[in-house]
Design an enzyme around this catalytic site. Structure first.
Site, PDB file in Angstrom:
ATOM      1  N   ASP A  39       0.735  -1.209   0.063  1.00 21.22           N
ATOM      2  CA  ASP A  39      -0.094   0.194  -0.014  1.00 21.22           C
ATOM      3  C   ASP A  39       0.720   1.113   0.185  1.00 21.22           C
ATOM      4  O   ASP A  39       1.805   1.350   0.628  1.00 21.22           O
ATOM      5  CB  ASP A  39      -0.787   0.073   1.192  1.00 21.22           C
ATOM      6  N   HIS A  56       2.751   3.254  -9.062  1.00 19.88           N
ATOM      7  CA  HIS A  56       2.572   2.065  -9.345  1.00 19.88           C
ATOM      8  C   HIS A  56       3.773   1.314 -10.042  1.00 19.88           C
ATOM      9  O   HIS A  56       4.174   0.246  -9.918  1.00 19.88           O
ATOM     10  CB  HIS A  56       1.257   1.775 -10.185  1.00 19.88           C
ATOM     11  N   LEU A 150      11.608 -20.282  -4.254  1.00 20.67           N
ATOM     12  CA  LEU A 150      10.602 -19.323  -3.579  1.00 20.67           C
ATOM     13  C   LEU A 150       9.477 -19.655  -4.261  1.00 20.67           C
ATOM     14  O   LEU A 150       9.141 -19.523  -5.595  1.00 20.67           O
ATOM     15  CB  LEU A 150      11.104 -17.858  -4.025  1.00 20.67           C
TER      16      LEU A 150
END
Ligand code: FPP
Length: 259
Positions: A39, A56, A150
């Site tokens: 956020d 973004h 991962l």
């Protein structure tokens, strides 16, 4: 048999991975599965008098940093909240910018993700996104399916309520078809019907930008997760902040309702 929901002692699974792929500087007691609410992109851009898309774009750079950092710290699964089922309420241009960034990022990063042993997975109604995006995501998922350094899980068109509604519908359909007895439905059955069924339990949820709420993210899975909040805006998030969160987690005492 131990109830997998009640018994979360297996929470910090050792990181899966072949010899030689050991994390560079692991934190002892690192969380096995970290989920992040990314956020603050908009505020980061606003502070610089830039358009939201610039925030973004900078957020995508932070994604690159944490994906590299996670296995180094000993984190085995990283879930990122990239687009919520509520994000459709944003102006169409912003939704389109976010979708464009996602497609662009997947296309430009897939080779490196694959070469570095990242396995991609998705949660949420990602199959309802634009057809070209779904095709790219599916290709990436299949291509990386055998990787194990991962687990990178991207929450796309995800909402926890929506996830639970879909799980309930699935179980109800099985009851309706006579394949299941409603009175025997357990917490483990519900957990198995959620989008996260194939991933390790969520140990730590991080939210950046100073907001202190879960915003419909992994509500079921949050039952025993630790929560960690930072004022750092997502585009400024880096390995040092992830390490700070990981170390804070390692210091916490988790009792899972016991003493
Ligand atoms: C929140 O910032 C962030 C989002 C809604 C999107 C997160 C998306 C990315 C980081 C890029 C795409 C993701 C991937 C995995 C390539 P906000 O806009 O709500 O910030 P604000 O609260 O300051 O306005």
């Amino acid at each position: 048999m131990a109830d997998p929901v009640a018994d979360r002692s297996h929470a910090s699974l050792p990181m899966v991975g072949a010899a030689g792929l050991a994390p560079a500087d692991p934190v002892a007691g690192a969380p096995g599965h970290v989920a992040i609410i990314m956020d603050g992109n908009g505020r980061w851009a606003k502070a610089r008098r830039l358009p939201r898309i610039a925030g973004h774009r900078a957020g995508v750079e932070a994604v690159r940093r944490v994906v590299k950092a996670a296995p180094r710290l000993g984190i085995g699964t990283l879930t990122l909240y990239a687009f919520s089922s509520e994000n459709w309420r944003r102006p169409p241009e912003e939704v389109s910018d976010l979708m464009g960034l996602l497609l662009q990022h997947i296309r430009s990063e897939i080779d490196e993700l694959d070469e570095t042993g990242v396995r991609l997975g998705f949660i949420g109604e990602w199959r309802a996104l634009r057809a070209d995006i779904v095709a790219e995501l599916e290709r990436a998922r299949q291509r990386t399916a055998r990787n194990s350094k991962l687990n990178l899980v991207v929450a796309l068109n995800y909402g926890a309520h929506d996830e639970m509604v879909r799980a309930v519908r699935r179980l109800a359909a099985e009851v309706g078809a006579g394949q299941r007895d409603a009175s025997t439905i357990s917490a483990a059955d519900i957990e198995a019907a959620l989008d996260t069924a194939s991933f390790a339990p969520v140990d730590l949820i991080i939210r950046s930008s100073g907001e202190v709420r879960l915003s419909n993210f992994l509500l079921w899975q949050a039952a025993y997760a630790e929560l960690w909040f930072t004022p750092v805006l997502w585009p400024d998030f880096d390995e040092a902040v992830l390490r700070q969160a990981t170390e804070a987690f390692a210091r916490r005492e988790r009792r899972f309702g016991g003493r």
